[in-house]
Design an enzyme around this catalytic site. Sequence first.
Site, PDB file in Angstrom:
ATOM      1  N   GLU A 173      -4.684 -13.291  42.756  1.00 44.83           N
ATOM      2  CA  GLU A 173      -3.973 -13.036  44.008  1.00 44.83           C
ATOM      3  C   GLU A 173      -2.508 -13.412  43.862  1.00 44.83           C
ATOM      4  O   GLU A 173      -2.115 -14.104  42.911  1.00 44.83           O
ATOM      5  CB  GLU A 173      -4.605 -13.806  45.164  1.00 44.83           C
TER       6      GLU A 173
ATOM      7  N   ARG B 153       4.294 -16.102  43.683  1.00 44.92           N
ATOM      8  CA  ARG B 153       3.574 -16.637  42.522  1.00 44.92           C
ATOM      9  C   ARG B 153       2.233 -15.926  42.413  1.00 44.92           C
ATOM     10  O   ARG B 153       1.491 -15.849  43.396  1.00 44.92           O
ATOM     11  CB  ARG B 153       3.342 -18.141  42.666  1.00 44.92           C
TER      12      ARG B 153
ATOM     13  N   GLU C 161      -3.491 -25.225  56.386  1.00 44.21           N
ATOM     14  CA  GLU C 161      -2.572 -25.736  55.366  1.00 44.21           C
ATOM     15  C   GLU C 161      -1.386 -26.475  55.978  1.00 44.21           C
ATOM     16  O   GLU C 161      -0.337 -26.600  55.347  1.00 44.21           O
ATOM     17  CB  GLU C 161      -2.092 -24.579  54.496  1.00 44.21           C
TER      18      GLU C 161
ATOM     19  N   TYR D 196      -3.624 -30.550  45.397  1.00 43.21           N
ATOM     20  CA  TYR D 196      -2.757 -31.416  46.191  1.00 43.21           C
ATOM     21  C   TYR D 196      -3.041 -32.905  46.074  1.00 43.21           C
ATOM     22  O   TYR D 196      -2.307 -33.706  46.638  1.00 43.21           O
ATOM     23  CB  TYR D 196      -2.840 -30.988  47.667  1.00 43.21           C
TER      24      TYR D 196
ATOM     25  N   GLY E  92       3.756 -23.177  47.161  1.00 44.08           N
ATOM     26  CA  GLY E  92       4.153 -24.555  47.448  1.00 44.08           C
ATOM     27  C   GLY E  92       5.576 -24.831  47.000  1.00 44.08           C
ATOM     28  O   GLY E  92       6.006 -24.362  45.942  1.00 44.08           O
TER      29      GLY E  92
ATOM     30  N   ASP F 251      -1.487 -15.603  40.479  1.00 46.04           N
ATOM     31  CA  ASP F 251      -2.462 -16.420  39.760  1.00 46.04           C
ATOM     32  C   ASP F 251      -3.407 -15.539  38.960  1.00 46.04           C
ATOM     33  O   ASP F 251      -3.804 -14.449  39.408  1.00 46.04           O
ATOM     34  CB  ASP F 251      -3.263 -17.273  40.741  1.00 46.04           C
TER      35      ASP F 251
ATOM     36  N   SER G 240      -4.477 -21.670  49.376  1.00 46.78           N
ATOM     37  CA  SER G 240      -4.711 -23.032  48.894  1.00 46.78           C
ATOM     38  C   SER G 240      -6.183 -23.320  48.598  1.00 46.78           C
ATOM     39  O   SER G 240      -6.640 -24.452  48.687  1.00 46.78           O
ATOM     40  CB  SER G 240      -4.174 -24.062  49.893  1.00 46.78           C
TER      41      SER G 240
ATOM     42  N   ASN H 288       0.712 -15.162  45.918  1.00 47.50           N
ATOM     43  CA  ASN H 288       1.105 -16.046  47.016  1.00 47.50           C
ATOM     44  C   ASN H 288       2.567 -15.759  47.345  1.00 47.50           C
ATOM     45  O   ASN H 288       3.448 -15.992  46.507  1.00 47.50           O
ATOM     46  CB  ASN H 288       0.911 -17.505  46.589  1.00 47.50           C
TER      47      ASN H 288
END
Length: 306
Positions: free
Chosen positions: A267, A249, A22, A210, A273, A251, A148, A269
């Site tokens: 999961e 964050r 990443e 992205y 980002g 998801d 990602s 994070n």
Amino acid sequence: MAGTSSGMAPRVAVLMGGLSAEREVSLSSGRECAAALRVAGFQVIEVDCGPDLPARLAEIKPDVAFNALHGRWGEDGCVQGLLEWLRIPYTHSGVLASSLAMDKARAKEVYAAAGLPTVTSRLACREEVEAHHVLPPPYVVKPNNEGSSVGVYIVREGANAPRLAATMPEVVMVETYAPGRELTTAVMGDRALCVTDIITSGWYDYDAKYTTGGSRHVIPADLPQEITEACLDYALRAHRALGCRGVSRTDFRWDETRGLAGLILLETNTQPGMTPTSLAPEQAGHCGISFPELCRWMVEDASCNR
């Protein structure tokens, strides 16, 4: 955050780049955060992280490290341990929370202990995964410690067992496929911000995340109140159960045909980002917190003691 003895604005080293899959995402996050921190009044040094990072930090002597790294080494507790050793306060989660969240199997154990809904999953060696279906299709195969959506395979009903790329690790995570809408909720400190509905033409993979036009964000998500409240509750509980700090964050997938029973936590994070249009900053903006204000809050929240 530690203060400065000179009375000058704190020196912030923005850690970005690194060696993970990443890297490019991290460079983008780092540049955007560096620009925002300058707007917020900090002295900023951008650091493209490599094996010489300890020496670079010793030379720079920052008051705070803003961790804009993504993926392995930057997000899994490794650089956090280095910063703890050097006694440099840093943003985002500490060593244990970072390591737990990055290890998908361990994170699921934490979620289960906290009563949070997840799908059936197991670790399996790549030889076994390629030989036969280790779970009934449909299921997902992915690295146990990447982010990602790097290296994600979806095995549909009627498909053969997957042939994995040579870059995949020897042991992978296999989990039951969770159908439905892609939702996400950011947590800032002790506050769950809101829910975003991520609209894509297919799987929310690396390109969808992205590439310009790869996805569309609906914020706040148009959801039943029960589902909105559950996302906010689950995200904050996941943040606390893992021991996160700063911004995280979480998801979700939501199968709306099943109501609340169709909401599954995927999961968390610990270093989402961080461009102005990324999901977590976008949610902060929706709540009235500008990107420079968000970055300033993260620096002020920095610590190497927890």
